[in-house]
Design a protein around this motif. Structure first.
Motif, mmCIF file in Angstrom:
data_model
loop_
_atom_site.group_PDB
_atom_site.id
_atom_site.type_symbol
_atom_site.label_atom_id
_atom_site.label_comp_id
_atom_site.label_asym_id
_atom_site.label_seq_id
_atom_site.Cartn_x
_atom_site.Cartn_y
_atom_site.Cartn_z
ATOM 1 N N ARG A 2 8.986 2.634 -2.431
ATOM 2 C CA ARG A 2 9.691 1.377 -2.005
ATOM 3 C C ARG A 2 8.669 0.258 -2.264
ATOM 4 N N ARG A 18 0.100 -5.845 7.254
ATOM 5 C CA ARG A 18 0.450 -4.686 6.562
ATOM 6 C C ARG A 18 -0.631 -3.802 6.567
ATOM 7 N N ALA A 22 -0.407 0.503 7.270
ATOM 8 C CA ALA A 22 -0.741 1.351 6.282
ATOM 9 C C ALA A 22 -2.058 2.044 6.507
ATOM 10 N N THR A 110 1.705 10.892 1.297
ATOM 11 C CA THR A 110 2.049 9.747 1.017
ATOM 12 C C THR A 110 1.024 8.538 0.654
ATOM 13 N N TYR A 111 1.139 7.651 0.119
ATOM 14 C CA TYR A 111 0.236 6.596 -0.083
ATOM 15 C C TYR A 111 0.893 5.170 0.062
ATOM 16 N N THR A 112 0.342 4.025 0.434
ATOM 17 C CA THR A 112 0.522 2.784 0.394
ATOM 18 C C THR A 112 -0.330 1.988 -0.419
ATOM 19 N N GLU A 134 3.471 -4.716 -2.101
ATOM 20 C CA GLU A 134 3.283 -3.380 -1.306
ATOM 21 C C GLU A 134 4.015 -2.381 -1.694
ATOM 22 N N SER A 136 4.968 1.787 -1.710
ATOM 23 C CA SER A 136 4.765 3.118 -0.780
ATOM 24 C C SER A 136 5.571 4.170 -1.702
ATOM 25 N N TYR A 144 0.978 6.507 -8.279
ATOM 26 C CA TYR A 144 -0.016 6.928 -7.609
ATOM 27 C C TYR A 144 -1.105 7.599 -8.668
#
Length: 151
Positions: A2, A18, A22, A110-112, A134, A136, A144
């Motif tokens: 996203r 944000r 996160a 997961t990551y942001t 941003e 995600s 990533y």
């Protein structure tokens, strides 16, 4: 994956708000900015404090680019490394270092990633004029993996 554009125009689109979200469940963060100022770091610390209190790893990389990084901000960071051994701070005093990204990882899933024009200053985190994305996703994403190469 996203992707959202953060423009600082609306409160829900500001980077500072944000960051809190996160960092909330993250166990690791990597922050790479051209410069850091004391007042901006106070805001950032509110976001990363929970990670540090869980002994999660936080790495902050900054530079002396254009001599904007404030010595008082670095003093605060060094003081915090005594209280939080999982906080790692790196300063490159001479390099013309200009990257700006903040990566938060949730435990092995997961990551942001915030990528854009914001440094760690009050203006960079919450005022008009900055543009950030941003992103995600899952740690299996190519984005990533590419950021890990940069790190």
């Amino acid at each position: 994956m996203r992707i959202s554009i953060l423009t600082q125009i609306a409160p829900e689109k500001r980077l500072l708000e944000r960051l809190d979200h996160a960092a909330e469940n993250a166990d690791k963060a990597f922050i790479s900015v051209s410069f850091i100022q004391k007042t901006g770091f106070k805001h950032l610390f509110k976001s990363i404090r929970g990670i540090l209190e869980k002994a999660g790893n936080v790495t902050l990389y900054t530079s002396g680019y254009l001599r904007i990084t404030e010595p008082k901000a670095l003093e605060d960071l060094l003081r915090l490394t005594r209280n939080y051994p999982s906080l790692n701070v790196f300063l490159n005093p001479d390099d013309r270092f200009h990257s700006k990204f903040l990566l938060f990882e949730k435990p092995k899933t997961t990551y942001t990633l915030f990528l854009g024009s914001s440094n760690i200053s009050v203006g960079g985190l919450s005022e008009l004029g900055e543009l950030n994305a941003e992103i995600s996703g899952k740690i299996s994403d190519q984005v990533y993996k590419d950021v890990q190469i940069v790190i």
